[in-house]
Design an enzyme around this catalytic site. Structure first.
Site, PDB file in Angstrom:
ATOM      1  N   TYR A 148     -45.056 -21.952 -19.228  1.00  0.00           N
ATOM      2  CA  TYR A 148     -43.966 -21.565 -20.378  1.00  0.00           C
ATOM      3  C   TYR A 148     -42.577 -21.677 -19.674  1.00  0.00           C
ATOM      4  O   TYR A 148     -41.689 -22.408 -20.270  1.00  0.00           O
ATOM      5  CB  TYR A 148     -44.377 -20.133 -20.684  1.00  0.00           C
ATOM      6  N   ASP A 161     -37.561 -11.269 -16.312  1.00  0.00           N
ATOM      7  CA  ASP A 161     -38.418 -11.471 -15.137  1.00  0.00           C
ATOM      8  C   ASP A 161     -37.875 -12.206 -14.362  1.00  0.00           C
ATOM      9  O   ASP A 161     -38.245 -12.516 -12.972  1.00  0.00           O
ATOM     10  CB  ASP A 161     -39.971 -11.971 -15.665  1.00  0.00           C
ATOM     11  N   GLU A 180     -30.259  -9.770 -20.563  1.00  0.00           N
ATOM     12  CA  GLU A 180     -31.531  -9.208 -20.693  1.00  0.00           C
ATOM     13  C   GLU A 180     -31.414  -7.779 -21.260  1.00  0.00           C
ATOM     14  O   GLU A 180     -30.547  -7.023 -20.777  1.00  0.00           O
ATOM     15  CB  GLU A 180     -32.363  -9.421 -19.656  1.00  0.00           C
ATOM     16  N   GLY A 216     -28.947  -9.366 -26.532  1.00  0.00           N
ATOM     17  CA  GLY A 216     -28.525 -10.537 -26.771  1.00  0.00           C
ATOM     18  C   GLY A 216     -27.540 -10.942 -27.766  1.00  0.00           C
ATOM     19  O   GLY A 216     -26.744 -11.927 -27.940  1.00  0.00           O
ATOM     20  N   ASP A 225     -35.276 -16.734 -24.312  1.00  0.00           N
ATOM     21  CA  ASP A 225     -36.929 -16.626 -23.673  1.00  0.00           C
ATOM     22  C   ASP A 225     -36.950 -14.873 -24.193  1.00  0.00           C
ATOM     23  O   ASP A 225     -36.843 -14.092 -23.492  1.00  0.00           O
ATOM     24  CB  ASP A 225     -36.803 -16.447 -22.128  1.00  0.00           C
ATOM     25  N   ASP A 281     -41.784 -11.185 -28.751  1.00  0.00           N
ATOM     26  CA  ASP A 281     -42.135 -11.401 -30.309  1.00  0.00           C
ATOM     27  C   ASP A 281     -41.295 -10.723 -31.301  1.00  0.00           C
ATOM     28  O   ASP A 281     -40.821  -9.651 -31.072  1.00  0.00           O
ATOM     29  CB  ASP A 281     -43.656 -11.217 -30.467  1.00  0.00           C
ATOM     30  N   TYR A 323     -51.406 -16.507 -23.651  1.00  0.00           N
ATOM     31  CA  TYR A 323     -50.691 -16.126 -24.966  1.00  0.00           C
ATOM     32  C   TYR A 323     -51.588 -16.372 -26.066  1.00  0.00           C
ATOM     33  O   TYR A 323     -52.518 -17.041 -26.017  1.00  0.00           O
ATOM     34  CB  TYR A 323     -49.420 -17.034 -24.854  1.00  0.00           C
TER      35      TYR A 323
HETATM   36  N1  AAT Z   1     -40.364 -14.993 -19.494  1.00  0.00           N
HETATM   37  C1  AAT Z   1     -41.612 -14.686 -20.070  1.00  0.00           C
HETATM   38  C2  AAT Z   1     -41.526 -13.855 -21.167  1.00  0.00           C
HETATM   39  C3  AAT Z   1     -40.934 -13.088 -22.118  1.00  0.00           C
HETATM   40  S1  AAT Z   1     -39.835 -12.101 -21.679  1.00  0.00           S
HETATM   41  C4  AAT Z   1     -39.116 -11.658 -23.164  1.00  0.00           C
HETATM   42  C5  AAT Z   1     -37.913 -10.861 -22.722  1.00  0.00           C
HETATM   43  O1  AAT Z   1     -37.133 -10.613 -23.926  1.00  0.00           O
HETATM   44  C6  AAT Z   1     -38.269  -9.174 -22.215  1.00  0.00           C
HETATM   45  O2  AAT Z   1     -37.797  -9.257 -20.753  1.00  0.00           O
HETATM   46  C7  AAT Z   1     -37.738  -8.253 -23.425  1.00  0.00           C
HETATM   47  O3  AAT Z   1     -37.186  -7.381 -22.826  1.00  0.00           O
HETATM   48  C8  AAT Z   1     -36.180  -9.238 -23.759  1.00  0.00           C
HETATM   49  N2  AAT Z   1     -35.733  -8.937 -24.973  1.00  0.00           N
HETATM   50  C9  AAT Z   1     -36.315  -8.598 -26.158  1.00  0.00           C
HETATM   51  N3  AAT Z   1     -35.172  -8.353 -26.976  1.00  0.00           N
HETATM   52  C10 AAT Z   1     -33.910  -8.663 -26.476  1.00  0.00           C
HETATM   53  C11 AAT Z   1     -32.900  -8.656 -26.826  1.00  0.00           C
HETATM   54  N4  AAT Z   1     -32.469  -8.304 -28.258  1.00  0.00           N
HETATM   55  N5  AAT Z   1     -31.797  -8.970 -26.227  1.00  0.00           N
HETATM   56  C12 AAT Z   1     -32.091  -9.585 -24.910  1.00  0.00           C
HETATM   57  N6  AAT Z   1     -33.263  -9.681 -24.413  1.00  0.00           N
HETATM   58  C13 AAT Z   1     -34.502  -8.970 -25.121  1.00  0.00           C
HETATM   59  C14 AAT Z   1     -41.440 -13.740 -23.557  1.00  0.00           C
HETATM   60  C15 AAT Z   1     -42.761 -13.534 -24.053  1.00  0.00           C
HETATM   61  C16 AAT Z   1     -43.341 -14.221 -25.165  1.00  0.00           C
HETATM   62  C17 AAT Z   1     -44.435 -13.336 -25.643  1.00  0.00           C
HETATM   63  C18 AAT Z   1     -45.463 -14.274 -26.532  1.00  0.00           C
HETATM   64  N7  AAT Z   1     -46.508 -13.403 -27.347  1.00  0.00           N
END
Ligand code: AAT
EC number: 2.5.1.16
Length: 293
Positions: A64, A89, A109, A141, A159, A162, A228
């Site tokens: 991914y 992460d 993040e 974001g 990134d 859902d 996933y």
């Molecule tokens: N890197 C691998 C996985 C991810 S991480 C998705 C990240 O998005 C999470 O750390 C979450 O806290 C962050 N996030 C969520 N909403 C927001 C926002 N509004 N602004 C900033 N960051 C945000 C993706 C996994 C995919 C899963 C598929 N089923």
């Protein structure tokens, strides 16, 4: 639900739930935004879970993180300024940092607990934060992008989790508008765009929005990620009006073994130029829907 197993249950994939055998729960916490859990699985290494949904496992995260980062960055010459939304992460940062042309890597993040937990339990992923080009912002974001000057970035990588919970707005049209504004002419975006097996309705809407907003090109690519839902996940790859970007023919390859970051990060595990090209080939049922939008 089987005792001793984690099952990923969500209304986003009704009637099915992938399960992993749990050796040990290593962390459980509740942040301002979501439940955060880390467990040791018996066959996929450590697993990061947010609100019951798998975000990454040590064994397959490369499929991914490498694809969401290198599909956009290998499609343009000399990317310099890159923005990552989500991705707390650090795995996408790790991949972006392989590109030696990059001078600035901003990340926004929402949840600082994700960053802390990754640094504690996933050192090979959080290693992305060790690059001095990285600037971490903790916040939403959507709000962050509103304050970015127009034309700032060569590439934006979304990134995101859902579209239930804090990431919901990251799938909506105003957010895509603000990404287009933040990109230079001929700049590129790559976003997490869900599964053709489960979310064709979500993908249809994203594609329709992107065709209105991104006047360069609009494409859907995909990769396999065994942990996933449905075993795959897709990405939207779009460019703004300006120098043309042909995503299907990468012009900025990094799969040479001599890249200067291989020593600290180890070699790429998944991405290569052949896979890059192949990732845009779609099954007929998906092709019909995506190309008709
Ligand atoms: N890197 C691998 C996985 C991810 S991480 C998705 C990240 O998005 C999470 O750390 C979450 O806290 C962050 N996030 C969520 N909403 C927001 C926002 N509004 N602004 C900033 N960051 C945000 C993706 C996994 C995919 C899963 C598929 N089923």
């Amino acid at each position: 639900v089987l005792p001793g197993w984690f099952s990923e249950i969500s209304p986003l994939w009704p009637g099915e739930a992938h399960s992993l055998k749990v050796e040990k729960i290593l962390f459980q916490g509740k942040s301002d935004y979501q439940n955060v859990m880390v467990f040791q699985s018996s066959t996929y290494g450590k697993v990061l879970v947010l609100d019951g949904v798998i975000q990454l496992t040590e064994r397959d995260e490369c499929a991914y993180q490498e694809m969401i980062a290198h599909l956009p960055l290998c499609s343009i010459p000399n990317p310099k300024k890159v923005l990552v939304i989500g991705g707390g992460d650090g795995g996408v940062l790790r991949e972006v940092s392989r590109h030696s042309s990059v001078e600035q890597i901003d990340i926004c993040e929402i949840d600082k607990m994700v960053v802390e937990v990754s640094k504690q339990f996933f050192p090979d992923v959080a290693v992305g934060y060790e690059d001095p080009r990285v600037n971490l912002h903790i916040g939403d974001g959507v709000a962050f992008l509103k304050n970015v000057a127009a034309g700032t970035y060569d590439a934006v990588i979304v990134d995101s989790s859902d579209p239930i919970g804090p990431a919901q707005e990251l799938f909506e049209k105003p957010f895509f508008d603000s990404i287009a504004r933040a990109l230079r002419p001929g700049g590129v975006v790559s976003t997490q765009a869900e599964s053709i097996w489960l979310h064709m309705h979500i993908i249809e809407e994203i594609v329709a929005n992107c065709r209105q907003i991104f006047k360069g090109s609009v494409n859907y690519a995909w990769t396999t990620v065994p942990t996933y839902p449905s075993g795959m996940i897709g990405f939207m790859l779009c460019s703004t009006e300006g120098p043309a970007v042909d995503f299907k023919n990468p012009i900025n390859p990094i799969d040479d073994d001599d890249d200067s970051h291989t020593k600290t990060l180890g070699p790429l595990k998944f991405y290569n130029s052949e896979l890059h090209k192949a990732s845009f080939c779609l099954p007929s049922f998906a092709k019909r829907v995506i190309e008709s939008k």
